[in-house]
Design an enzyme around this catalytic site. Structure first.
Site, PDB file in Angstrom:
ATOM      1  N   THR A 138      -2.669  -9.923  -8.799  1.00  0.00           N
ATOM      2  CA  THR A 138      -2.753 -10.274 -10.189  1.00  0.00           C
ATOM      3  C   THR A 138      -1.638 -10.850 -10.996  1.00  0.00           C
ATOM      4  O   THR A 138      -0.504 -10.404 -10.986  1.00  0.00           O
ATOM      5  CB  THR A 138      -3.201  -9.080 -11.004  1.00  0.00           C
ATOM      6  OG1 THR A 138      -4.423  -8.675 -10.487  1.00  0.00           O
ATOM      7  CG2 THR A 138      -3.366  -9.428 -12.446  1.00  0.00           C
ATOM      8  N   SER A 147       2.561  -2.824   5.667  1.00  0.00           N
ATOM      9  CA  SER A 147       2.974  -2.007   6.811  1.00  0.00           C
ATOM     10  C   SER A 147       4.268  -1.264   6.525  1.00  0.00           C
ATOM     11  O   SER A 147       4.807  -1.280   5.458  1.00  0.00           O
ATOM     12  CB  SER A 147       3.092  -2.884   8.045  1.00  0.00           C
ATOM     13  OG  SER A 147       3.739  -4.097   7.735  1.00  0.00           O
ATOM     14  N   GLU A 197       7.186 -15.320  -4.952  1.00  0.00           N
ATOM     15  CA  GLU A 197       7.674 -14.551  -3.810  1.00  0.00           C
ATOM     16  C   GLU A 197       8.522 -15.397  -2.878  1.00  0.00           C
ATOM     17  O   GLU A 197       8.054 -16.380  -2.323  1.00  0.00           O
ATOM     18  CB  GLU A 197       6.489 -13.926  -3.081  1.00  0.00           C
ATOM     19  CG  GLU A 197       5.855 -12.843  -3.936  1.00  0.00           C
ATOM     20  CD  GLU A 197       4.543 -12.373  -3.390  1.00  0.00           C
ATOM     21  OE1 GLU A 197       4.263 -11.188  -3.549  1.00  0.00           O
ATOM     22  OE2 GLU A 197       3.806 -13.186  -2.837  1.00  0.00           O
TER      23      GLU A 197
END
Lengths: 403, 403
Positions: free
Chosen positions: A188, A403, A275
């Site tokens: 989001t 992970s 990112e």
């Protein structure tokens, strides 16, 4: 990036708290309160797997026509997306509890969530915090509010402006979150913008839709679209400026410009926090048949993994730009295409530029902010899109996320 | 991967040579020869910035209706794309020189190029090699041919099958290149498939178009589309099998199946050689309204950077799969969606699966070959797409490519 100064906006108070969606010690709950008579407008994700809070806001904004909104509740850490009827029930219980506290109907409460997909919202985590959050409501909590809604963001995001409406000063303040157009399954982009101008819900919705196009819808990190994307715009009408009911009203001229500026500023902060991003890139397409066509071509360039990895490699790879122009499936004239990196021509009139200079290009590509301009040679329409590069760090962040 | 055994196909001879588009010592030129009466069909890139050789093949296949093709010339190291009229002239000179050598019209010569975009093809590099290449034409040069057309490929790609047409054995052999759906500005997927069956050009074109859809058009590495993508299919008619003029002819049943098998085998090799790929992933969408809708949803999943990085991280991140389903903008029923990794359900009926088991999922994701099946709950149509993961190595290869 340092958080900018956001001044109070008349009629708006806010408080944050720790609902506990995260195991570590951080605030993850934001409550905002609005006075009677406030207007609200919104733009939501077009993703067909929309979340329960998105469903809620859309349905109730339609029912109330954006009139009488009294509160906003936001949580980070759980997106409440893909949670079916139990998810919808959880949203209703949150809105109902807030409505009781704020003495309003549940439909006057807007709700937004961000976080992991597929996990049902534990609404008691929010509702049991309300008694302690409410007394802390303050006009001046922007930095904390921006921080409470963060997920993978590396900095809190805010923007502020003042505008004149018919000689009266009104304030516009906004916060947003998102690291990547979609921050993974920490789904989001959320943005909340408030003003104390007095604007009818219809006019507010028109402004919201109009300016989203060239701001939040003109930035892209990875071309992915979240299940929870939400932009809400609130107008309290407490500034003393006259109430305006048409988006095109001349008295809103300065306000419109400042509002677009705030939205664009917030949108750019999303890209800067993309990112793994190391470059902030503006892609401008000129010479297109229509603005929509220019946008689609710009977007095709901005979303191409091959173009984005070239930015990461500081490579003025105009061949990949051409490829991305061609795959957009829009009207172009191949033999008139021009491509420019900053002030340097790479291609002109459908051929490599006679002034192409590899050394100048390489030097230019080392900048942290880049501009690519493309002319497609068929018309006069233009559009810009902002994006970032695609780095190994992006793959790392998104390959290792769960992970 | 070891190169498979490809047997001679009656009527087809080939030879390779070093034209010198690369500075290092490697063959980069392939010439194939076909007998009188051969048919030809093709499928080409839809990229609007198509290359000069693509323009050439399309125009002349239309003019000749696919009849009488006599030769194919392919070079690696220069795509001759975005080279305007000079590029078109260079292709014409190549075809003309080959036509003189092979005693045919220039329009009976097909031409394909792959390599850097924006560099004009030096046609003399090809034409001056023709005298030494022609005497070396042989029926049995498949491995060398597959190697001569490679660019960033890490292994040569070929496939072979035999089929029965009306009781007569016919052969199908194919080679292709491509490392990434588009190997960067070393643009292109090229595939050349030959058979000694006797098939009219119209029937051949129908088969070519039909089977491309679920083979070459059903694989994706990065969603980017090259300027030079070319698939050419040649039928020499030298097998002794009867000439067939309708794609739907019952006598072609076995041939159709084997042809699709060869195309699919070649297409899969492209994905396996995807830049930086460590996983080979099959995405199947079921329960869609139409096959086209199923394909679009499968493609949206296969092209999502967030989904692909999750594969790289061996993460059964079904939230990202949902996101990609939702953004495809196709009819789905959110509350019926099911998602399966191999035999393990992640989501069922619009919710996380009651049998979801993180340990089993993690173990499954360690496989080198993965299958994701998604049911979207609105119909009975289905489609599969093959893709690979998005790794740091992909970013490395494409970020460092030109520099």
């Amino acid at each position: 990036m340092p958080f900018p100064t956001l001044h109070p906006v008349k009629g708006v108070t806010m408080a944050t708290g720790r609902a506990g969606f995260y195991k570590h010690d951080r605030e993850d709950l934001l409550v905002m309160s609005f006075p009677e008579g406030a207007s609200c407008a919104g733009v939501f994700t077009r993703n067909a797997v929309g979340s329960a809070p998105v469903d809620w806001c859309k349905r109730h904004l339609e029912a109330t026509k954006g009139e009488g909104v009294r509160a906003l509740v936001v949580n980070a850490g759980c997106a409440n997306a893909f949670t079916g009827k139990p998810g919808a029930d959880a949203v209703r219980r949150v809105a109902s509890a807030v409505g009781k506290r704020f003495d309003c109907r549940q439909r006057d409460v807007m709700v937004a969530s961000t976080g992991v997909i597929g996990v049902l919202l534990d609404d008691t985590k929010i509702t049991q915090r309300l008694p302690e959050v409410e007394p802390r409501l303050t006009e001046d909590g922007w930095a904390g509010a921006a921080r409470a809604i963060m997920t993978t963001d590396t900095f809190p995001k805010g923007a502020y402006a003042e505008a004149q409406v018919d000689g009266v000063t009104v304030r516009i303040a906004g916060i947003c979150k998102g690291s990547g157009m979609l921050a993974p399954d920490m789904a989001t982009m959320l943005a909340f913008v408030v003003t104390d101008a007095a604007i009818s819900p219809t006019a507010l919705q028109n402004l919201c839709t109009l300016y989203t196009r060239n701001t939040f819808n003109a930035v892209t990190v990875d071309g992915d679209t979240s299940t929870n994307d939400t932009l809400l715009l609130f107008a309290t009408g407490q500034s003393g400026a006259p109430k305006i009911s048409r988006a095109g009203d001349r008295r809103l001229a300065d306000f419109r410009e400042k509002l677009e500026g705030v939205l664009l500023d917030l949108a750019h902060q999303l890209v800067r926090d993309g990112e793994g991003a190391t470059k902030f890139v503006k892609i401008t397409v000129t010479g297109a048949e229509t603005p929509a066509s220019a946008r689609k071509i710009a977007r095709s360039i901005a979303d191409s993994p091959l173009v984005k990895t070239a930015f990461a490699g500081e490579d003025a790879n105009w061949g990949r730009i051409l490829m991305a122009i061609g795959k957009a499936d829009e009207p172009i004239d191949r033999d008139s295409i021009g491509v420019k990196f900053g002030p340097h021509w790479a291609a002109q009139d459908g051929l490599i530029s006679p002034t192409y200079d590899e050394a100048k290009m390489s030097a230019y590509m080392k900048n942290q902010e880049l501009e690519v301009t493309v002319d497609v040679g068929v018309g006069r329409a233009t559009s810009s899109v902002w994006t970032c590069d695609l780095t190994k760090r992006y793959v790392e962040i998104n390959g290792d996320y769960r992970s």
